[in-house]
Each structure stands twice: as structure tokens, then as C-alpha cells.
Write a protein that holds these residues in place. Structure first.
Motif, mmCIF file in Angstrom:
data_model
loop_
_atom_site.group_PDB
_atom_site.id
_atom_site.type_symbol
_atom_site.label_atom_id
_atom_site.label_comp_id
_atom_site.label_asym_id
_atom_site.label_seq_id
_atom_site.Cartn_x
_atom_site.Cartn_y
_atom_site.Cartn_z
ATOM 1 N N SER A 176 -4.957 6.069 -2.697
ATOM 2 C CA SER A 176 -4.878 7.518 -2.594
ATOM 3 C C SER A 176 -4.568 7.897 -1.148
ATOM 4 C CB SER A 176 -6.207 8.148 -3.047
ATOM 5 O OG SER A 176 -6.100 9.551 -3.110
ATOM 6 N N LYS A 177 -4.734 9.146 -0.831
ATOM 7 C CA LYS A 177 -4.548 9.637 0.535
ATOM 8 C C LYS A 177 -5.748 10.469 0.936
ATOM 9 C CE LYS A 177 0.400 9.770 1.544
ATOM 10 N NZ LYS A 177 1.530 10.645 1.959
ATOM 11 N N MET A 178 -6.140 10.345 2.194
ATOM 12 C CA MET A 178 -7.164 11.181 2.770
ATOM 13 C C MET A 178 -6.475 12.006 3.851
ATOM 14 S SD MET A 178 -10.961 9.874 3.779
ATOM 15 C CE MET A 178 -10.991 8.934 2.255
ATOM 16 N N LYS A 179 -6.248 13.289 3.546
ATOM 17 C CA LYS A 179 -5.320 14.098 4.318
ATOM 18 C C LYS A 179 -3.961 13.409 4.246
ATOM 19 C CE LYS A 179 -6.389 16.918 7.500
ATOM 20 N NZ LYS A 179 -6.761 17.591 8.761
ATOM 21 N N ASP A 180 -3.383 12.964 5.375
ATOM 22 C CA ASP A 180 -2.070 12.330 5.333
ATOM 23 C C ASP A 180 -2.140 10.811 5.479
ATOM 24 O OD1 ASP A 180 -0.730 14.780 5.105
ATOM 25 O OD2 ASP A 180 -0.845 15.108 7.268
ATOM 26 N N LEU A 181 -3.349 10.252 5.463
ATOM 27 C CA LEU A 181 -3.511 8.815 5.681
ATOM 28 C C LEU A 181 -3.720 8.098 4.350
ATOM 29 C CD1 LEU A 181 -3.853 6.509 7.759
ATOM 30 C CD2 LEU A 181 -6.315 6.953 7.683
ATOM 31 N N PRO A 182 -2.796 7.202 3.953
ATOM 32 C CA PRO A 182 -3.000 6.446 2.721
ATOM 33 C C PRO A 182 -4.092 5.403 2.898
ATOM 34 C CG PRO A 182 -1.019 5.680 3.836
ATOM 35 C CD PRO A 182 -1.520 6.871 4.609
ATOM 36 N N TYR A 183 -4.815 5.136 1.821
ATOM 37 C CA TYR A 183 -5.855 4.127 1.866
ATOM 38 C C TYR A 183 -6.019 3.527 0.482
ATOM 39 C CZ TYR A 183 -9.117 7.112 -0.679
ATOM 40 O OH TYR A 183 -9.719 7.864 -1.652
ATOM 41 N N GLY A 184 -6.669 2.390 0.437
ATOM 42 C CA GLY A 184 -6.912 1.747 -0.840
ATOM 43 C C GLY A 184 -8.252 1.042 -0.855
ATOM 44 N N GLN A 185 -8.813 0.897 -2.029
ATOM 45 C CA GLN A 185 -10.055 0.158 -2.249
ATOM 46 C C GLN A 185 -9.902 -0.669 -3.519
ATOM 47 O OE1 GLN A 185 -12.599 3.805 -2.137
ATOM 48 N NE2 GLN A 185 -13.909 2.584 -0.806
ATOM 49 N N LEU A 186 -10.306 -1.911 -3.447
ATOM 50 C CA LEU A 186 -10.220 -2.796 -4.600
ATOM 51 C C LEU A 186 -11.508 -3.595 -4.758
ATOM 52 C CD1 LEU A 186 -6.656 -4.404 -4.265
ATOM 53 C CD2 LEU A 186 -7.364 -2.703 -5.962
ATOM 54 N N LEU A 187 -11.912 -3.796 -5.978
ATOM 55 C CA LEU A 187 -12.919 -4.793 -6.315
ATOM 56 C C LEU A 187 -12.211 -5.855 -7.139
ATOM 57 C CD1 LEU A 187 -16.198 -2.925 -7.356
ATOM 58 C CD2 LEU A 187 -15.815 -4.304 -5.320
ATOM 59 N N ILE A 188 -12.218 -7.105 -6.669
ATOM 60 C CA ILE A 188 -11.537 -8.165 -7.398
ATOM 61 C C ILE A 188 -12.509 -9.298 -7.694
ATOM 62 C CG2 ILE A 188 -9.345 -7.597 -6.276
ATOM 63 C CD1 ILE A 188 -9.644 -10.296 -4.744
ATOM 64 N N GLU A 189 -12.230 -9.991 -8.789
ATOM 65 C CA GLU A 189 -12.978 -11.201 -9.109
ATOM 66 C C GLU A 189 -12.042 -12.393 -8.961
ATOM 67 O OE1 GLU A 189 -15.473 -13.375 -12.736
ATOM 68 O OE2 GLU A 189 -14.566 -11.394 -13.048
ATOM 69 N N LEU A 190 -12.443 -13.376 -8.156
ATOM 70 C CA LEU A 190 -11.657 -14.590 -7.995
ATOM 71 C C LEU A 190 -11.968 -15.567 -9.117
ATOM 72 C CD1 LEU A 190 -12.013 -15.216 -4.142
ATOM 73 C CD2 LEU A 190 -10.103 -14.148 -5.345
ATOM 74 N N HIS A 191 -10.931 -16.304 -9.546
ATOM 75 C CA HIS A 191 -11.102 -17.289 -10.613
ATOM 76 C C HIS A 191 -10.628 -18.650 -10.129
ATOM 77 C CE1 HIS A 191 -11.910 -14.069 -13.487
ATOM 78 N NE2 HIS A 191 -10.848 -13.433 -12.989
ATOM 79 N N GLY A 192 -11.319 -19.680 -10.532
ATOM 80 C CA GLY A 192 -10.951 -21.038 -10.159
ATOM 81 C C GLY A 192 -12.190 -21.882 -9.953
ATOM 82 N N GLU A 193 -11.993 -23.180 -9.855
ATOM 83 C CA GLU A 193 -13.115 -24.087 -9.668
ATOM 84 C C GLU A 193 -13.425 -24.250 -8.183
ATOM 85 O OE1 GLU A 193 -12.410 -27.749 -11.650
ATOM 86 O OE2 GLU A 193 -12.171 -26.825 -13.643
#
Length: 338
Positions: A296-313
Motif C-alpha cells: 500500500s502507500k502511506m501518504k506518498d511512500l509505498p510500503y509492504g508487509q508480508l508473513l511467509i512460511e518457509l518450507h523444506g527440510e
């Protein structure tokens, strides 16, 4: 622009002292939109009214444009208040006066001549989009129009500062967006410093540059909006951030019994649109799933937030986190159980 130093406010009722505002320090920069957020009773309305000495602080000083307002009284204080406009949640318009006369009210109090009053009112009516209703009365206006009258009236004396006391709380969401856009344009085009109090984090996120979070008469957290939003430190701040983030399903998933590797990732600016996450995970050989994501944007500054799950042994989550950090992202290992 505005320096608040150890300002407190105590009321005495029935020989009992009530502390509405504990000693606070605050610096508001010239030309910014500064938000003050808190629940009801947090002290935010008391603080904003201390900024123009509508409430005289029990202790401390309030300096605006180099002038200590707390040292002034009478006409000298009134003269300085002309440089500080104020708008209110419930508009406070004169019901028996037209839109024109409501906007003109502070100009007439200052004994401005008729020609100047008409020119200034027409100029302000055009600025806030009310030129077609100048002869109407408040009862004929919508809530958004009433607030536009309040804004125009507050700007009549060409103030350096505009104080907004819950200016959008009585409005519906669409009208709120329109009023916030107007305030943002006023700030941008006129260079007026705006101090805005609210209990809605969405309002802070939409237009404010910096924010102070209040609880029980104290400022418990403050800083740039994007930093406070992405990394809320205080419990109350996290409550407000949760207003615009629904992570209930994620929490339920993360707190289940299965072992998981969850990373919380935040980024801003140009990084928002770069494939940094994909490249990092590809290089480390892990796959991942996105549990929650926002760009999204906060005023004119774009930003992002992610929650990810890693998979693998035998996942080395710190290796992935370190590589992401090295590429400029902010990473926190949210959950790790084996």
C-alpha cells in the motif's frame, strides 16, 4: 514550530485532583501533518487544547513560532491565537448564520473591512468547494459540507497552524476520505502545519507524517508514521495498528501444533516493487507460502508487509532472514518450533 515542554493538566473537582495530562514533551515540525492518537480519555483532546491555551497547562510551556503562549494573557494571547486555527468534531457553526457569515465570523471579530471579508470568504469557499452554498444555512448542509465550512472559517485569518480535534469522527467513510484529502491539499498548497487528533489508525496512515500515541495522559510512543506502523512497540500502538490489519486467521494458523518457520518481512520505498524475496528464497533453495500480505502507500511512500512460511527440510531460517536483511528488508522470526 511547536515545542511542548513538560506540559501537564490537572483539574480539581470537589477538592479532588484529577490528572488529565501527565508531563509530556513534544516537537512538531513546521509544515508537517502530525497525528495524535489515543482511546477515549487518553488525554489527546486536553493536549491539543493546551496547544492554543484554550486549556491553560498546569505545568510546562507551549511555544509556537518562537512565542511562549503560556506566558501570555488577554489581548496578547488572543492575537497569537489568530495564528492557530481550530476545527471540531461537531463543527460548532452558528446555526442562524449563512455559510458566508460563518466563514466571515473571525474576520468581523478582527474588524476587517467589507471588501477584504468578501474577497477572503470567496477565496476560501473556492478552496474548500463551497462557492455554490454561500447563502445557505448549516441546517441545509451535509456533514461533510459543515466540516468544510469549519475548515474555511479556521483558515480565515491565514493561520500558521491548524488544530483538528476529531475532525472526521462524525463523518461517514467516504466523506472522511474527502475531508482528509482536503486537509492534505491545504497542507501541501498552503504550507500550514496541521495537528490532528483521532482514535482511528486509518486516518493517521492516510495523511500524517509523524504520530504520537497517547494512553492514560502520557505519550507512550512517537515517531514517523511508517516506522510506528510497521514496528509498533507499545501495547496500545499495536491495538491501533490491528484496526487496519486483520491477522486473526494467521494467528490461529501459527499457533497450531505443527512446527513452522514464519518470517515477518517489512519494506518501504523502491524495495516494495523489487523481487527481493523471490530472489533470496530461490538462492537459498527453499520454497515459501504467503500467509498474509499488504502492499500500500502511506501518504506518498509505498510500503509492504508480508508473513511467509518457509518450507523444506532442516530450514536455516536465520540464513534466509540474514540474506533478506542484507538486501535492505526488515525481518523478524515470528514463530519457530521444532
Amino acid at each position: 514550530m511547536i515545542h511542548v515542554k513538560q506540559v501537564s493538566k490537572t483539574y480539581t473537582r470537589n477538592q479532588t485532583s484529577i490528572s488529565a495530562l501527565k508531563p509530556v514533551d513534544l516537537h512538531i515540525r513546521s509544515g508537517e501533518i502530525f497525528g495524535i492518537i489515543g482511546h477515549s480519555g487518553a488525554g489527546k483532546s486536553t493536549l491539543i487544547r493546551c496547544l492554543n491555551c484554550l486549556e491553560r497547562p498546569t505545568t510546562g510551556t507551549v511555544t509556537v513560532n518562537g512565542v511562549d503562549l503560556t506566558a501570555l494573557h488577554g489581548k496578547k494571547l488572543q492575537a497569537q491565537r489568530q495564528q492557530i486555527g481550530m476545527i471540531f468534531q461537531h463543527f460548532h457553526l452558528l446555526s442562524s448564520a449563512t455559510v458566508f457569515d460563518n466563514i466571515a465570523f473571525p474576520l468581523r471579530l478582527a474588524k476587517a473591512d467589507r471588501k477584504h471579508i468578501r474577497e477572503r470568504v470567496e477565496e476560501l469557499a473556492e478552496l474548500v468547494g463551497l462557492q455554490h452554498v454561500l447563502n445557505q444555512y448549516p441546517s441545509q448542509l451535509s456533514g461533510g459540507q459543515k466540516q468544510r465550512v469549519g475548515i474555511a472559517r479556521a483558515l480565515a485569518m491565514k493561520p500558521h497552524v491548524l488544530l483538528c480535534d476529531e475532525a472526521t469522527s462524525a463523518l461517514d467513510p467516504e466523506t472522511t476520505r474527502a475531508i482528509l484529502q482536503l486537509l492534505s491539499r491545504i497542507n501541501r498548497e498552503l504550507g500550514i502545519t496541521i495537528v490532528l487528533i483521532t482514535h482511528e489508525m486509518q486516518v493517521i496512515r492516510d495523511i500524517c507524517d509523524r504520530v504520537a500515541v497517547m494512553d492514560a495522559g502520557e505519550i507512550v510512543e512517537q515517531g514517523d508514521v511508517i516506522d510506528v506502523f510497521l514496528h509498533p512497540a507499545h501495547r496500545v500502538t499495536r491495538q491501533f495498528v490491528s484496526q487496519v490489519q486483520d491477522d486473526t486467521h494467521v494467528r490461529s494458523y501459527v499457533e497450531s501444533d505443527a512446527a513452522k518457520t514464519i518470517l515477518s518481512i517489512s519494506f518501504k520505498g523502491d524495495q516494495t516493487y523489487e523481487p527481493v524475496l523471490f530472489e533470496t528464497v530461490r538462492d537459498t533453495g527453499y520454497s515459501f507460502s504467503i500467509l498474509q500480505g499488504t502492499i500500500s502507500k502511506m501518504k506518498d511512500l509505498p510500503y509492504g508487509q508480508l508473513l511467509i512460511e518457509l518450507h523444506g527440510e532442516q530450514i536455516d531460517h536465520e540464513q534466509v532472514a540474514d540474506q533478506l536483511r542484507a538486501r535492505g528488508l526488515e525481518v523478524e522470526v515470528m514463530e519457530w518450533r521444532s
